[in-house]
Design an enzyme around this catalytic site. Structure first.
Site, PDB file in Angstrom:
ATOM      1  CE1 TYR A  81      -3.725   2.557   1.063  1.00 32.84           C
ATOM      2  CE2 TYR A  81      -1.883   3.538   2.242  1.00 32.84           C
ATOM      3  CZ  TYR A  81      -3.165   3.631   1.735  1.00 32.84           C
ATOM      4  OH  TYR A  81      -3.876   4.791   1.882  1.00 32.84           O
ATOM      5  CG  ASP A 127       0.033   4.660   8.666  1.00 37.01           C
ATOM      6  OD1 ASP A 127       1.119   4.695   8.061  1.00 37.01           O
ATOM      7  OD2 ASP A 127      -1.062   4.832   8.101  1.00 37.01           O
ATOM      8  CG  ASP A 164      -8.542  21.227   9.731  1.00 39.76           C
ATOM      9  OD1 ASP A 164      -8.264  20.809   8.586  1.00 39.76           O
ATOM     10  OD2 ASP A 164      -9.695  21.415  10.127  1.00 39.76           O
ATOM     11  CB  CYS A 165      -4.744  18.985   6.088  1.00 33.67           C
ATOM     12  SG  CYS A 165      -6.290  18.452   5.355  1.00 33.67           S
ATOM     13  CG  ASP A 217      -2.542   7.494   3.766  1.00 33.37           C
ATOM     14  OD1 ASP A 217      -3.232   6.735   3.071  1.00 33.37           O
ATOM     15  OD2 ASP A 217      -2.004   7.137   4.835  1.00 33.37           O
ATOM     16  CE1 TYR A 248      -5.943  -1.771   4.241  1.00 31.80           C
ATOM     17  CE2 TYR A 248      -6.431  -0.892   2.081  1.00 31.80           C
ATOM     18  CZ  TYR A 248      -5.962  -0.717   3.362  1.00 31.80           C
ATOM     19  OH  TYR A 248      -5.532   0.518   3.747  1.00 31.80           O
ATOM     20  CD  GLU A 271     -11.312  -4.635   0.032  1.00 33.11           C
ATOM     21  OE1 GLU A 271     -12.381  -4.920  -0.509  1.00 33.11           O
ATOM     22  OE2 GLU A 271     -11.227  -3.831   0.967  1.00 33.11           O
TER      23      GLU A 271
END
Length: 347
Positions: free
Chosen positions: A167, A191, A247-248, A268, A343, A345
């Site tokens: 990913y 993460d 806050d972006c 992301d 995932y 999938e």
């Protein structure tokens, strides 16, 4: 049991009754004439079975019991074996399909069941709750899987596992990009996986910021997801990176006003929404806003990377591609499909 013929409800009921009676179960039968039978069998210990007989040829048996030991599970298997033998004896070669589903363990200390992006329920091999906290923004879980290592789950959504380098590599361009000496903006990525991999490639500066990026996510990941994030989350600033707990959206607006530009913007934050009604879904509005703001801080020859969604969500993915034609500036795009291990999938 799926039959090739109409089910004789009375015959099925009489054939299976002795099996449940042998278990000391009391019986209650409901008859809906042309709509078949429902028989409920209850044991003194609280275990029960539902036998649903549909006239068109479908017979369902559902057993529920409180058994947390091997002996109890063996008793359930033996009962189901007897039911299957009796049904085959009764209908001979007229059974089209027999399907026995594995036990679903409800109410356990460890929750093993999580949905895929396209709504299928997957049972994971979770054997430990590593981290489980509620922040002001969301529930944060890190669960250990025998196959995938630690898995980050935010408000019931599987985000990333230690196994999921595919990913991270895909959202960075699958090894085709040269980040050396480049300015990079990461939106989201709490993460730490993207940041950790890009820092290795010697960029000039990486700025990571997200919409309400959650300090508790960072705290959990830097302790329990180190195979993913390494040591980059130990400090919010490094030689070539900074992490902004902001806050972006205001940050993007500020950067656009200042004229600050990036070689790469990696989003992301959130997957393509499942809804195919963008006018009614606030997530689509948020996604379009992020796209527009990102284009304003992206260099003329810059690149924008983002996740799509499960490959089965074709309508939503097509709708996302349509949004790209509505941006204030023309863009070209390409897409790649990868298998993300945890995932279960294609993404």
């Amino acid at each position: 049991f799926s039959l090739n013929l109409t089910a004789d409800c009375n015959a099925v009921l009489k054939a299976l009754q002795p099996i449940f009676q042998e278990q000391g179960m009391t019986e209650t039968v409901h008859n809906w004439e042309d709509h078949g039978y429902l028989a409920t069998y209850i044991k003194k210990n609280g275990s029960f079975a539902n036998l649903r007989i549909h006239p068109h040829g479908l017979v369902l048996v559902d057993l529920q019991s409180y058994n947390d030991h091997m002996k109890g599970r063996e008793e359930v298997e033996q009962l189901l074996n007897k039911v299957e033998e009796k049904m085959k004896e009764l209908f001979h070669g007229s059974i089209k399909r027999v399907k026995r589903l594995p036990s679903i363990l409800r109410g356990g200390v460890i929750d093993r069941y999580w949905p895929t992006a396209d709504g299928r329920l997957v049972e994971y091999d979770i054997d430990e709750v590593v981290y489980d906290e509620d922040s002001p923004f969301q529930n944060i879980k890190i669960l250990h899987s025998k196959q995938f290592g630690n898995i980050l789950i935010l408000s019931g959504d599987v985000n990333l596992a230690e196994s999921d380098l595919a990913y991270t590599q895909a959202i960075m361009g699958s090894g085709k990009e040269d980040y050396t000496g480049k300015e990079v903006l990461i939106l989201g990525g709490g993460d730490g996986g993207i940041l950790y991999e890009i820092v290795k490639l010697k960029p000039k500066m990486v700025t990571m910021v997200a919409s309400n990026i959650d300090q508790m996510v960072i705290d959990g990941c830097k302790k329990y997801m180190r195979k993913t994030c390494g040591d980059v989350l130990d400090n919010l600033k490094g030689e070539c990176y900074q992490v902004l707990i902001e806050d972006c959206i205001p940050v993007l607006k500020r950067y656009a006003k200042e004229g600050r530009m990036f070689d790469y913007v990696i989003n992301d934050l959130t997957a393509v929404p499942i809804s195919t009604s963008p006018e009614e879904d606030s997530t689509w509005e948020f996604l379009r806003l992020i796209l527009d703001l990102s284009m304003k801080v992206l260099k003329q020859d810059g690149k924008y990377f983002t996740q799509g969604n499960c490959i089965n969500l074709t309508d939503a993915l097509t709708l996302y591609e349509e949004q790209l034609s509505r941006l204030y500036c023309p863009v070209e795009f390409s897409k790649e499909t990868v298998c993300v291990p945890s995932y279960m999938e294609l993404y």
